[in-house]
Design an enzyme around this catalytic site. Sequence first.
Site, PDB file in Angstrom:
ATOM      1  N   ASN A 392       0.812  -1.205   0.000  1.00 20.65           N
ATOM      2  CA  ASN A 392       0.000   0.000   0.000  1.00 20.65           C
ATOM      3  C   ASN A 392       0.855   1.267   0.000  1.00 20.65           C
ATOM      4  O   ASN A 392       0.933   1.961  -1.005  1.00 20.65           O
ATOM      5  CB  ASN A 392      -0.936  -0.035   1.206  1.00 20.65           C
ATOM      6  CG  ASN A 392      -2.038   1.010   1.117  1.00 20.65           C
ATOM      7  OD1 ASN A 392      -1.943   1.936   0.335  1.00 20.65           O
ATOM      8  ND2 ASN A 392      -3.061   0.862   1.913  1.00 20.65           N
ATOM      9  N   ASP A 393       1.531   1.509   1.103  1.00 24.28           N
ATOM     10  CA  ASP A 393       2.278   2.767   1.214  1.00 24.28           C
ATOM     11  C   ASP A 393       3.363   2.918   0.155  1.00 24.28           C
ATOM     12  O   ASP A 393       3.649   4.030  -0.285  1.00 24.28           O
ATOM     13  CB  ASP A 393       2.894   2.881   2.604  1.00 24.28           C
ATOM     14  CG  ASP A 393       1.827   2.853   3.690  1.00 24.28           C
ATOM     15  OD1 ASP A 393       0.735   3.398   3.434  1.00 24.28           O
ATOM     16  OD2 ASP A 393       2.064   2.288   4.762  1.00 24.28           O
TER      17      ASP A 393
END
Lengths: 466, 102
Positions: A392-393
């Site tokens: 995600n990040d």
Amino acid sequence: MEIKYVLDIVYLIGSVTFVIGLKMLSHPDTARRGNLFAAFGMALAIAGTILWYNHPDGFTSREPLKIILILVAIGIGTLAGWLTANRVQMTKMPELVSLFNGMGGACAALIGIMEYEHNIGKTGALATIIAGMIIGSVSFSGSIIAFLKLNETMKKPIRLPSYNILNTVVMVALIAFGIYIVYAQPEHMLLPILLFAAALVYGVLFVIPIGGADMPVVISLLNSFTGLAAAFGGFLYQNQVMLTGGILVGSAGTILTLAMCKAMNRPLSNVIFGAFGGGGAGAAGNDVKGSIKDISISDTAILMNYAKKVVIVPGYGLAVAQAQHVIHELETLLQDRGVDVEYAIHPVAGRMPGHMNVLLAESNVSYDKLVEMEEINPEFIKTDVVLVVGANDVVNPAAKTDPSSPIFGMPILDVENAQNVIVNKRSMNAGYAGIDNLLFYQPKTSMLFGDAKGVLTKLVSELKQM
Amino acid sequence: MINDIVSFLGENIEMIYILILSVFVGVEVIGKVPAVLHTPLMSGANAIHGVVIVGAIIVMLNTPVDNILALALGFVAVVLGTLNVVGGFAVTDRMLEMFKKK
């Protein structure tokens, strides 16, 4: 022939194996042998100490009771260490490194407590004892907190009111207390024990405000702390192997810590004093919503089947879902159909730098398929499909575009340059850093919701029918 | 105090040389590690600082047999140190075993 010289030579061999071992550990081809080489040197140093150590002022008596106790202790530690190391899942690796690091710190702190009384009157020796004890204790309690955070027993960062000021005050007080003890040299053990307790408290205060996403950096830092504590022990005993081993790890650990910070593009001070990894971080991206597009498993299969180049972006979520083996199956299946498949590995993918490589290697993914960020980023333009699984990040464009984002400045994988981006996620929850991802709202992006293992298994069987 | 410090440094001058040179060796050796190996490297370095166990053994050897408290503390320290060493090397080996070329 003097026995002392034999031990000195043993320690020399030990020190050299540590240097060569570390050197070999930095190349993939020699790493395993390097580790075994250092382990051999360690075994030699331990055996040599039991057999030949003598107090510099005279003879050290070797009553059978002492030798038996030492051997039993080594036996217990070996059995427990061996079993834990061989049974733990690869996803739990960072926790384990943290735990073992804490053990080393505790060992150094205990040595300090025991040696204090024998060295009253010797200021220099007391200073090394107190320094080793403080650093060892901080490393021990800090590592335990890091362990609890990684294992998600302790989920949210705990921030006491003005914790930065509080921590600095406690640290200064701790150092002042240590200096006072070295200066006053109280004969009673009360003050040294209090110092030990205070250092434990400081270790807890030091780590609790830091978010889970930053734990790798913290572990690496505590790793070099324990190295320093060991080196102080080496100073105390005029023991070369402890000194070289400890300092090597101290300086190598510091370099590694800085390398990790660099990968996240954040200075170390920002990791320790900054607010990241939870808490108020969510505010930044929340108002930038758009529409989200779903994609079905069969559409994904079609897209991939006719692609020339597919890049997989694996994240920790992949490992949590135990989907490493299915992803490898997907990769070989596509490969057999002439699709060029590669994995894009962000430097902090997983829970530690290089962690993802270990996890994928475990499921037989070939080494040359794992491509590092700098090399894969220019490739995304030529990529037909990017499949993001459990990451995600590291693919959040806010790192480049949104100065108010807590991850602003972190280098990311430029997946948005590809033709199609398919993101597999369990739900719309925010990533480990607790922030929203703008990538999901982009027109090129399609979301493939579901548990990674289940979705990928279905994808593989869908592909097999085509 | 100053006197003590100067004589401490003087008496340990060789150790201080080793210390300073080891700092540079550590930096030099680690300098160019590919990110792939960061985890095993951290784990391997972690095992190496387990050398602190040598100190724990020395404490035990120097303790008179009738000092039960000190022997008990020393025992715990040796167990913890061994955990660090054996666990550290074993887990690093397990990781690196998987890095074999396929």
